[in-house]
Design a protein around this motif. Structure first.
Motif, short mmCIF file in Angstrom:
data_model
loop_
_atom_site.label_atom_id
_atom_site.label_comp_id
_atom_site.label_asym_id
_atom_site.label_seq_id
_atom_site.Cartn_x
_atom_site.Cartn_y
_atom_site.Cartn_z
N GLU A 211 0.82 -1.22 0.00
CA GLU A 211 0.00 0.00 0.00
C GLU A 211 0.85 1.27 0.00
OE1 GLU A 211 -0.14 -2.37 2.31
OE2 GLU A 211 -1.97 -3.44 1.74
N GLY A 212 2.12 1.14 0.41
CA GLY A 212 3.00 2.30 0.51
C GLY A 212 4.02 2.10 1.61
N PRO A 213 5.04 2.97 1.68
CA PRO A 213 6.12 2.79 2.66
C PRO A 213 5.69 3.09 4.09
CG PRO A 213 6.43 4.81 1.43
CD PRO A 213 5.28 4.10 0.78
N LEU A 214 6.34 2.43 5.03
CA LEU A 214 6.15 2.66 6.47
C LEU A 214 7.51 3.00 7.06
CD1 LEU A 214 4.50 2.46 9.16
CD2 LEU A 214 5.15 0.05 9.22
N ALA A 215 7.67 4.21 7.58
CA ALA A 215 8.92 4.64 8.20
C ALA A 215 8.75 4.62 9.71
CB ALA A 215 9.29 6.04 7.73
N ILE A 216 9.73 4.05 10.40
CA ILE A 216 9.76 4.00 11.85
C ILE A 216 11.04 4.70 12.29
CG2 ILE A 216 9.81 2.49 13.88
CD1 ILE A 216 8.49 0.32 12.08
N LEU A 217 10.91 5.83 12.96
CA LEU A 217 12.04 6.72 13.21
C LEU A 217 12.27 6.88 14.72
CD1 LEU A 217 10.80 9.33 10.61
CD2 LEU A 217 12.61 7.65 10.26
N PRO A 218 13.50 6.69 15.19
CA PRO A 218 13.75 6.69 16.63
C PRO A 218 13.63 8.08 17.25
CG PRO A 218 15.83 6.62 15.42
CD PRO A 218 14.73 6.49 14.40
N LEU A 219 12.98 8.14 18.40
CA LEU A 219 12.89 9.36 19.20
C LEU A 219 13.47 9.10 20.58
CD1 LEU A 219 9.22 10.46 18.35
CD2 LEU A 219 11.33 11.40 17.39
N THR A 220 13.67 10.15 21.35
CA THR A 220 14.15 10.00 22.71
C THR A 220 13.11 9.29 23.58
OG1 THR A 220 13.28 12.18 23.29
CG2 THR A 220 15.58 12.08 22.56
N GLU A 221 13.53 8.86 24.75
CA GLU A 221 12.64 8.25 25.75
C GLU A 221 11.95 6.99 25.21
OE1 GLU A 221 10.02 11.37 26.97
OE2 GLU A 221 11.65 12.62 27.75
N ASN A 222 12.67 6.27 24.37
CA ASN A 222 12.17 5.02 23.80
C ASN A 222 10.80 5.17 23.13
OD1 ASN A 222 13.58 2.54 23.57
ND2 ASN A 222 11.83 1.52 24.48
N ARG A 223 10.72 6.21 22.33
CA ARG A 223 9.56 6.43 21.48
C ARG A 223 10.02 6.39 20.03
NH1 ARG A 223 8.16 12.16 22.91
NH2 ARG A 223 10.43 12.15 23.07
N VAL A 224 9.09 6.23 19.12
CA VAL A 224 9.40 6.29 17.69
C VAL A 224 8.35 7.14 17.00
CG1 VAL A 224 10.56 4.04 17.64
CG2 VAL A 224 8.10 4.17 17.15
N GLY A 225 8.78 7.80 15.93
CA GLY A 225 7.85 8.49 15.05
C GLY A 225 7.50 7.57 13.89
N VAL A 226 6.26 7.59 13.45
CA VAL A 226 5.79 6.72 12.38
C VAL A 226 5.19 7.58 11.26
CG1 VAL A 226 4.11 4.95 11.73
CG2 VAL A 226 5.34 4.77 13.90
N VAL A 227 5.65 7.33 10.03
CA VAL A 227 5.03 7.90 8.84
C VAL A 227 4.57 6.72 8.00
CG1 VAL A 227 5.30 9.41 6.85
CG2 VAL A 227 6.61 9.87 8.93
N TRP A 228 3.27 6.53 7.93
CA TRP A 228 2.64 5.30 7.45
C TRP A 228 1.76 5.66 6.25
CZ3 TRP A 228 -1.81 3.36 11.06
CH2 TRP A 228 -2.50 2.29 10.47
#
Length: 407
Positions: A211-228
């Motif tokens: 359906e399209g790319p999924l980006a998982i990007l590391p953030l501080t405090e053991n969080r991630v940003g997602v562009v789905w």
């Protein structure tokens, strides 16, 4: 106030450009449609930016990094793979590690709230900078030696140069008669931030799904940003779900390699398409960032391309002033366009091609792209080229992106 430059748009690109120009000695007024308090909100809303190493070098040179660094998450590696929801990724993949080109990370993830506040604080301390919030431009005209804008409240402001940093639907470009080309992709980006159970170790993941790319990007405090990325129809249905329903759809796409996931901020959606201005300059007008070029987020390079515009334009205008030239004439602005137009057109073509190549489930195409990734990963020289590209270290870099101050 006698102004040298007017900037329309108070987002990250417009604010960085305003700061760079003010530090270079230009008297700059930034016209921001939003209330000033909106940009000072300190709560995390889920938005963040992947800033390439070259971009962070410019932020250091502009004096912003000391404020940003405590909340910046290094990106030490990028893993790229092909897959389907609920299935293991393809055994063919690309793994880019920063250690192959040096000791610095390939880039950093920086939350929108930290970037906004750092820029506001730096601009407030800059005597050459003026910020006018809630300033909506309704008309503009060019006269001999000046560009003049009229605001919604009736005020008129003039300067030798007007710069549009007002996004893909740039009113500055439209009023200057600059036409655009492009198309919609029929896709929507769903953007959010997540808490994850297991350490992400500073690794960014780009997973290509049908359906399209999924980006998982590391953030501080053991969080991630997602562009789905999903088709418009799928995205509309997913957006209408409550938070738990949203996560239930995301989990099989995301996988379980980081353990359980939960939302860490708001959810956003953005329609995806390609939008290129046919010219980056007109009489006493220049375009920067999305006002000049809006591309697919597949490689995370949209913001960094805008930052390259910033660095190039600051350098061109500074050198023109040193030579005693009028900064708003076509000869000067043509140098900026020549520097940036080919690079952005090439990037737009690359992201468009990658999106079309990877956003499908055609078996022969899937086989070829998987083998291609395997070949790239197996060749150290080619792999290092991709790493340098991701870090923003290729091409004709302006001084600011090299971490060098202007002369």
């Amino acid at each position: 106030m006698e102004r040298d430059i007017l900037i329309t748009g108070g987002g990250l690109i417009g604010s960085t450009l305003a700061l760079g120009l003010a530090q270079a000695g230009f008297k700059v007024t930034m016209l921001d449609a939003l209330p000033k308090g909106t940009r000072r909100k300190k709560g995390f809303d889920g938005r963040s930016y992947a800033m390439a190493l070259a971009t962070t070098k410019m932020l250091r040179t502009l004096g912003l990094w000391e404020t940003l660094a405590p909340n910046a998450q290094p990106m030490n590696a990028i893993k790229v793979s092909d897959g389907r929801a609920g299935q293991a990724p393809s055994p063919f993949f690309m793994h880019f590690d920063h250690a192959e080109i040096g000791t610095e990370p390939m880039g950093y993830m920086i939350e929108d709230r930290h970037a906004r506040i750092a820029l506001l604080e730096a601009e407030a301390a800059e005597p050459n900078f003026e910020h006018i919030p809630e300033a909506r431009v309704v008309s503009q005209m060019v006269e001999p030696g000046r560009a003049t804008v009229t605001l919604e409240d009736g005020r008129e402001l003039s300067a030798p140069l007007l710069i549009g940093c007002d996004g893909r639907a740039s009113g500055t470009a439209e009023r200057a008669g600059i036409k655009r080309m492009g198309w919609a992709y029929g896709q929507t980006a769903l953007v959010c931030a997540l808490h994850v159970e297991k350490p992400h170790e500073g690794v960014a993941h780009q997973l290509f799904l049908p359906e399209g790319p999924l980006a998982i990007l590391p953030l501080t405090e053991n969080r991630v940003g997602v562009v789905w990325t999903e088709s418009e129809a799928n995205a509309a249905g997913i957006t209408g779900l409550d938070d738990e329903g949203y996560l239930e759809v995301l989990r099989p796409r995301f996988g379980d390699f980081l353990g359980d996931i939960s939302l860490a901020g708001e959810r956003f959606t953005y329609p995806l398409g390609l939008s290129l201005a046919q010219s980056f300059a007109a009489d006493r007008v220049a375009l920067v960032g999305d006002a000049a070029h809006g591309i697919h987020p597949i490689a995370g390079q949209g913001l960094n391309a805008g930052m390259r515009d910033v660095a190039a334009l600051v350098e061109v205008l500074s050198e023109a002033r040193q030579r005693g030239e009028d900064i708003g004439v076509a000869l000067v602005l043509g140098r900026y366009q020549q520097w940036r137009r080919f690079d952005t057109a090439t990037l737009a073509l690359a992201t468009d091609t990658f999106n079309r190549l990877f956003s499908n489930d055609i078996a022969p195409v899937r086989t070829l792209r998987d083998l291609g990734m395997g070949v790239v990963n197996a060749l150290p020289g080619l792999r290092r080229t991709f790493i340098r590209e991701a870090a923003g270290l290729t091409g004709d870099l302006p001084r600011l992106l090299q971490g060098r101050p202007l002369p």
